[in-house]
Design a protein around this motif. Sequence first.
Motif, PDB file in Angstrom:
ATOM      1  N   PRO A  16       0.832  -1.211   0.000  1.00  0.00           N
ATOM      2  CA  PRO A  16       0.000   0.000   0.000  1.00  0.00           C
ATOM      3  C   PRO A  16       0.863   1.257   0.000  1.00  0.00           C
ATOM      4  CG  PRO A  16       0.141  -0.865   2.213  1.00  0.00           C
ATOM      5  CD  PRO A  16       0.870  -1.841   1.342  1.00  0.00           C
ATOM      6  N   ARG A  30      -1.052   4.533  -0.109  1.00  0.00           N
ATOM      7  CA  ARG A  30      -1.915   5.611   0.399  1.00  0.00           C
ATOM      8  C   ARG A  30      -3.228   5.031   0.895  1.00  0.00           C
ATOM      9  NH1 ARG A  30      -0.491  10.628   0.033  1.00  0.00           N
ATOM     10  NH2 ARG A  30      -1.927  12.223   0.776  1.00  0.00           N
ATOM     11  N   ARG A  61      -7.224   6.199   2.157  1.00  0.00           N
ATOM     12  CA  ARG A  61      -8.233   7.252   2.188  1.00  0.00           C
ATOM     13  C   ARG A  61      -9.490   6.734   2.886  1.00  0.00           C
ATOM     14  NH1 ARG A  61      -5.726   7.667  -2.832  1.00  0.00           N
ATOM     15  NH2 ARG A  61      -4.861   9.739  -3.322  1.00  0.00           N
ATOM     16  N   ASP A  68      -6.643  11.060   4.413  1.00  0.00           N
ATOM     17  CA  ASP A  68      -5.995  10.953   3.103  1.00  0.00           C
ATOM     18  C   ASP A  68      -4.508  11.024   3.391  1.00  0.00           C
ATOM     19  OD1 ASP A  68      -5.016  11.081   0.545  1.00  0.00           O
ATOM     20  OD2 ASP A  68      -6.324  12.709  -0.116  1.00  0.00           O
ATOM     21  N   SER A  76     -10.379   3.140   1.227  1.00  0.00           N
ATOM     22  CA  SER A  76      -9.713   2.875  -0.048  1.00  0.00           C
ATOM     23  C   SER A  76      -8.205   2.892   0.152  1.00  0.00           C
ATOM     24  CB  SER A  76     -10.109   3.918  -1.097  1.00  0.00           C
ATOM     25  OG  SER A  76     -11.488   3.841  -1.396  1.00  0.00           O
ATOM     26  N   THR A 107      -4.705   2.698  -1.959  1.00  0.00           N
ATOM     27  CA  THR A 107      -3.979   2.695  -3.227  1.00  0.00           C
ATOM     28  C   THR A 107      -2.699   1.899  -3.048  1.00  0.00           C
ATOM     29  OG1 THR A 107      -4.866   4.872  -3.771  1.00  0.00           O
ATOM     30  CG2 THR A 107      -2.953   4.124  -5.025  1.00  0.00           C
ATOM     31  N   ARG A 108      -2.390   1.061  -4.014  1.00  0.00           N
ATOM     32  CA  ARG A 108      -1.262   0.159  -3.908  1.00  0.00           C
ATOM     33  C   ARG A 108      -0.161   0.519  -4.903  1.00  0.00           C
ATOM     34  NH1 ARG A 108      -3.158  -5.692  -3.413  1.00  0.00           N
ATOM     35  NH2 ARG A 108      -2.795  -5.665  -5.667  1.00  0.00           N
ATOM     36  N   ARG A 130      -0.551   0.588  -8.623  1.00  0.00           N
ATOM     37  CA  ARG A 130      -1.531   1.600  -9.050  1.00  0.00           C
ATOM     38  C   ARG A 130      -2.973   1.104  -8.988  1.00  0.00           C
ATOM     39  NH1 ARG A 130      -0.322   4.628 -14.387  1.00  0.00           N
ATOM     40  NH2 ARG A 130      -0.305   2.506 -15.243  1.00  0.00           N
ATOM     41  N   SER A 131      -3.189  -0.080  -8.471  1.00  0.00           N
ATOM     42  CA  SER A 131      -4.554  -0.555  -8.243  1.00  0.00           C
ATOM     43  C   SER A 131      -5.064   0.002  -6.917  1.00  0.00           C
ATOM     44  CB  SER A 131      -4.587  -2.087  -8.212  1.00  0.00           C
ATOM     45  OG  SER A 131      -3.858  -2.574  -7.100  1.00  0.00           O
ATOM     46  N   THR A 132      -6.371  -0.078  -6.721  1.00  0.00           N
ATOM     47  CA  THR A 132      -6.993   0.380  -5.481  1.00  0.00           C
ATOM     48  C   THR A 132      -7.841  -0.733  -4.893  1.00  0.00           C
ATOM     49  OG1 THR A 132      -7.069   2.683  -6.212  1.00  0.00           O
ATOM     50  CG2 THR A 132      -8.558   2.059  -4.426  1.00  0.00           C
ATOM     51  N   GLU A 148     -10.735  -1.457  -2.331  1.00  0.00           N
ATOM     52  CA  GLU A 148     -11.806  -0.741  -1.631  1.00  0.00           C
ATOM     53  C   GLU A 148     -12.467  -1.672  -0.627  1.00  0.00           C
ATOM     54  OE1 GLU A 148     -15.926   1.068  -3.101  1.00  0.00           O
ATOM     55  OE2 GLU A 148     -14.185   2.204  -3.823  1.00  0.00           O
ATOM     56  N   SER A 165     -12.135  -4.109  -6.297  1.00  0.00           N
ATOM     57  CA  SER A 165     -10.765  -3.831  -6.697  1.00  0.00           C
ATOM     58  C   SER A 165     -10.791  -3.028  -7.987  1.00  0.00           C
ATOM     59  CB  SER A 165      -9.982  -5.141  -6.882  1.00  0.00           C
ATOM     60  OG  SER A 165     -10.579  -5.962  -7.855  1.00  0.00           O
TER      61      SER A 165
END
Length: 217
Positions: A69, A71, A73, A80, A148, A150-151, A154-156, A158, A214
């Motif tokens: 990971p 980030r 949110r 954030d 959420s 962010t990895r 660049r995938s997220t 949720e 995802s």
Amino acid sequence: MHGRRPPRATRAGLAAAVAALGIGGWMTYDGVRVQTPPRPSVADALTARPGSAHSTSGPDATAMTFSPPVRIRIPSIGVDAPVVALGADTAGHLRVPPEDDRNLAGWYRDGASPGAAGNAVMDGHVDTPRGRAVFYGLGALHKGATVSVTRADRSTAEFSVYGIEVYAKDAFPDERVYGPTSKPELRLLTCGGGHTKATGYLGNVVVYARLVKSLRP
């Protein structure tokens, strides 16, 4: 302000990550606190029981591949924040994010990554000597709130919150929080449960969440 080391977990069969995290000693600090973090409401608190952690309604998302990971949110409480990977010290205790950045969350790098199968564990300070910190509002979350992550790929991932609890630091249910699972889950932890000058925070807030979506670039 000085961090107190958490004791190691004792439940047989826990992964090394769980042993490093310990039983309820997460981020318990000495010092004077002038703020009282939000506590979960009775209506939204989860009464955790062994075997019930995944008995929630709604579809389960397919587990993602491993990716660290970068980030996190949580829109409903204004989080954030960047994420730093945390390891264990020479005594086998999980390190905590540095206090010089109040808006910084930590992730246990030797455990599951958020979105991958297993329990991903993330923590953050509730406050620092300079005021409120990244997970100050964790206890104000409600069931159904979105988290959420962010990895690095660049995938997220949720997640949906399905429980929020406060545990006394001397009665922390390590198996409920860290116990193995084949599903992609997330645990968010911070201090809570009241504070005294003599002992620091008396407990820990734990948020339980499961992967529901995802998102890929």
